[in-house]
Design an enzyme around this catalytic site. Structure first.
Site, PDB file in Angstrom:
ATOM      1  NE  ARG A  65      -3.712   0.007   2.561  1.00 50.05           N
ATOM      2  CZ  ARG A  65      -3.642   1.072   3.330  1.00 50.05           C
ATOM      3  NH1 ARG A  65      -2.653   1.230   4.164  1.00 50.05           N
ATOM      4  NH2 ARG A  65      -4.567   2.005   3.255  1.00 50.05           N
TER       5      ARG A  65
ATOM      6  CG  ASP B  40      -7.976   3.641   3.002  1.00 50.92           C
ATOM      7  OD1 ASP B  40      -7.345   3.777   4.073  1.00 50.92           O
ATOM      8  OD2 ASP B  40      -7.425   3.396   1.907  1.00 50.92           O
TER       9      ASP B  40
ATOM     10  CE1 TYR C  69      -5.996   0.956   8.289  1.00 52.45           C
ATOM     11  CE2 TYR C  69      -6.158   1.159   5.898  1.00 52.45           C
ATOM     12  CZ  TYR C  69      -5.950   1.730   7.146  1.00 52.45           C
ATOM     13  OH  TYR C  69      -5.727   3.078   7.239  1.00 52.45           O
TER      14      TYR C  69
ATOM     15  NE  ARG D 206       1.191  -3.512  17.377  1.00 53.61           N
ATOM     16  CZ  ARG D 206       1.956  -3.424  18.443  1.00 53.61           C
ATOM     17  NH1 ARG D 206       1.842  -4.319  19.426  1.00 53.61           N
ATOM     18  NH2 ARG D 206       2.827  -2.433  18.570  1.00 53.61           N
TER      19      ARG D 206
ATOM     20  NE  ARG E   7       3.099   9.749  -5.830  1.00 56.22           N
ATOM     21  CZ  ARG E   7       2.369  10.013  -4.749  1.00 56.22           C
ATOM     22  NH1 ARG E   7       2.702  11.013  -3.955  1.00 56.22           N
ATOM     23  NH2 ARG E   7       1.301   9.308  -4.456  1.00 56.22           N
TER      24      ARG E   7
ATOM     25  NE  ARG F 120      -0.090   8.303  12.273  1.00 56.99           N
ATOM     26  CZ  ARG F 120      -1.199   8.294  11.530  1.00 56.99           C
ATOM     27  NH1 ARG F 120      -1.137   8.656  10.255  1.00 56.99           N
ATOM     28  NH2 ARG F 120      -2.354   7.931  12.033  1.00 56.99           N
TER      29      ARG F 120
ATOM     30  CD  GLU G 134      -1.473   7.096  15.467  1.00 58.71           C
ATOM     31  OE1 GLU G 134      -1.137   6.229  14.650  1.00 58.71           O
ATOM     32  OE2 GLU G 134      -2.159   8.091  15.171  1.00 58.71           O
TER      33      GLU G 134
END
Length: 371
Positions: free
Chosen positions: A175, A353, A351, A252, A179, A283, A303
C-alpha cells in the site's frame, strides 16, 4: 402471525458503516435503533473539540477517494475542504518527505533525476536474490532497496506492528506509495479533504432522524437488544459475536496522548512520522493543520502503538496466516445467518479506508432496500 417488533433494524456500532447503513434504511422507510458502547457516536472518526480545534480523537483521518459518487455522498452532509496529506518523516536529526518520491531521494542521496533514483535502488537490490517476497521485509527491499528500508521503513514498521518485519505479511507494504516525481501528495486519489467543522458533522447528518443510544454494551444484554428488532446490523468484533468459538482474532491497538501548547504552530505539518525504533510513538499529529486553523493555541497528539487486549480498542487486524485462517471460520459461520448483516473493519477483519467503508455500507443497503 408474529408480533411486529419495535424496530426494523438494530444497528450495533455508530461508526461510518453503521451510520451510513442507518441513513439508507431511513430513506427506505425503515426504523432503526443505533447503539454504541462509547459515550459518543461516530466510532473512530469522532472529533473532540479542544482549544477550539477539532481533534481527531482516535488518530488522523483523511478522507480520500477516486469515486465521485462517494465524494458527492459525504459532501451532501458536510462540505469537505481541500486538505492534501503530505507527511514529514523524522529519522534522528534528519527530515524526509513522504511518500517516497524524488524529494525523498534527493534528501537521501543528492540525486535529481528519476533515472538516477531507479539506478540507485536497482544497485541495492541486485544482490538480494529475492524472487517471490515471503514477508514484509523482502517486499520492502524489492520496492525501495536496502538504505530506504533500513532507515525509513524497518524501525517504524516494527514498532507499529510489535513484531519483526520478517514475520509480517508482504501485502502490508504494497500500500506504500512510491513515485519518481517531486510530488509530496500521499494519496493518488482525485478527491481528498477533511470535513469543514469536523467529522462529527458528517455523523450527525447521517444519523439525523434516527434514534441513537450511547454507553450501551450490546453483549451485556444481548437477548434483550435482539428482541427489539427484526434484523441486526453488526459492526463489532466478529469473534466476540460468536463468543470466541474458534479462538480470539489478534489486532494492534493504539494509545493517544493529547497536549495543548500555548503557541500557534508546533511542528508546521499535520502529520509527522517518527521512524526511530527508540522513539516510542509512531506519529505526532497537529490537528489544526487539517482545517488550516488560525487559533492562538495548538493541540498535538502522540500516537503510541501497543498490543491489543479485549479491553482496548482494536485498530489494525493482524492478517497473518494464523489469523486469516481463523477469520475464515468465523466468516463461514456468518454466511449462515439470515437476520444478521455484518459490516466494517472489525466484523470483516480487514483494514478499510473510510471511503471503502462508506461504499461497502451503501452497497449492502442498496442490495437490501433497492435504493
Amino acid at each position: 402471525m408474529p408480533e411486529k417488533k419495535q424496530y426494523d433494524y438494530l444497528v450495533v456500532g455508530s461508526g461510518l458503516f453503521g451510520a451510513v447503513f442507518a441513513h439508507q434504511a431511513k430513506i427506505a422507510g425503515k426504523k432503526c435503533l443505533v447503539i454504541d458502547k462509547r459515550s459518543h457516536a461516530g466510532g473512530n472518526v469522532y472529533n473532540e473539540e479542544i482549544a477550539g480545534i477539532n481533534v481527531h480523537a482516535y488518530g488522523a483521518h483523511i478522507f480520500h477517494t477516486n469515486d465521485k459518487t462517494i465524494w458527492d455522498y459525504v459532501n451532501s452532509f458536510v462540505t469537505f475542504n481541500h486538505y492534501v496529506n503530505s507527511p514529514i518523516a523524522i529519522y534522528g536529526e534528519e527530515l524526509y518527505n513522504l511518500p517516497f518520491n524524488m524529494n525523498t531521494f534527493y534528501q537521501l542521496w543528492g540525486i535529481k533525476t528519476p533515472d538516477e533514483a531507479k539506478k540507485k535502488i536497482q544497485e541495492q537490490i541486485a544482490h538480494l536474490n529475492i524472487k517471490a517476497p515471503a514477508n514484509l521485509e523482502e517486499q520492502a527491499l524489492l520496492l525501495v532497496g536496502t538504505e530506504i528500508y533500513e532507515k525509513l521503513i524497518k524501525g517504524y514498521t516494527e514498532k507499529q506492528w510489535g513484531r519483526p518485519a520478517t514475520e509480517l505479511p508482504a501485502f502490508i507494504i504494497k500500500r506504500l506509495p512510491i513515485r519518481f516525481t517531486f510530488n509530496n501528495n500521499y494519496f493518488f486519489d482525485k478527491y481528498q479533504g477533511i470535513p469543514i467543522g469536523g467529522y462529527n458533522k458528517l455523523i450527525e447528518g447521517l444519523l439525523d432522524g434516527t434514534e441513537v443510544r450511547l454507553n450501551v454494551n450490546y453483549f451485556n444484554q444481548r437477548d434483550e437488544w435482539d428482541a427489539l428488532a427484526d434484523k441486526l446490523v453488526f459492526s463489532g468484533n466478529i469473534d466476540q459475536f460468536y463468543d470466541y468459538r474458534f479462538g480470539q482474532l489478534e489486532y494492534r491497538s493504539l494509545r493517544f496522548e493529547h497536549e495543548v501548547y500555548n503557541q500557534d504552530n508546533f511542528q508546521g505539518n499535520a502529520v509527522v512520522n517518527h521512524l526511530d525504533k527508540a522513539v516510542p510513538y509512531t506519529r505526532t499529529i497537529e490537528h489544526k493543520h487539517f482545517e488550516f486553523g488560525t487559533q492562538p493555541q495548538t493541540v498535538v497528539t502522540k500516537e503510541y502503538p501497543q498490543e491489543w487486549t479485549p479491553e482496548k480498542e482494536a485498530y489494525y487486524p493482524i492478517n497473518d496466516e494464523r489469523n486469516s485462517a481463523l477469520f475464515k471460520k468465523y466468516e463461514q459461520l456468518s454466511t449462515q445467518e439470515t437476520n444478521v448483516i455484518f459490516g466494517g473493519r472489525l466484523a470483516e477483519y480487514r483494514y478499510y479506508d473510510m471511503h471503502q467503508i462508506v461504499a461497502s455500507a451503501l452497497k449492502k443497503a442498496a442490495t437490501i432496500f433497492a435504493v
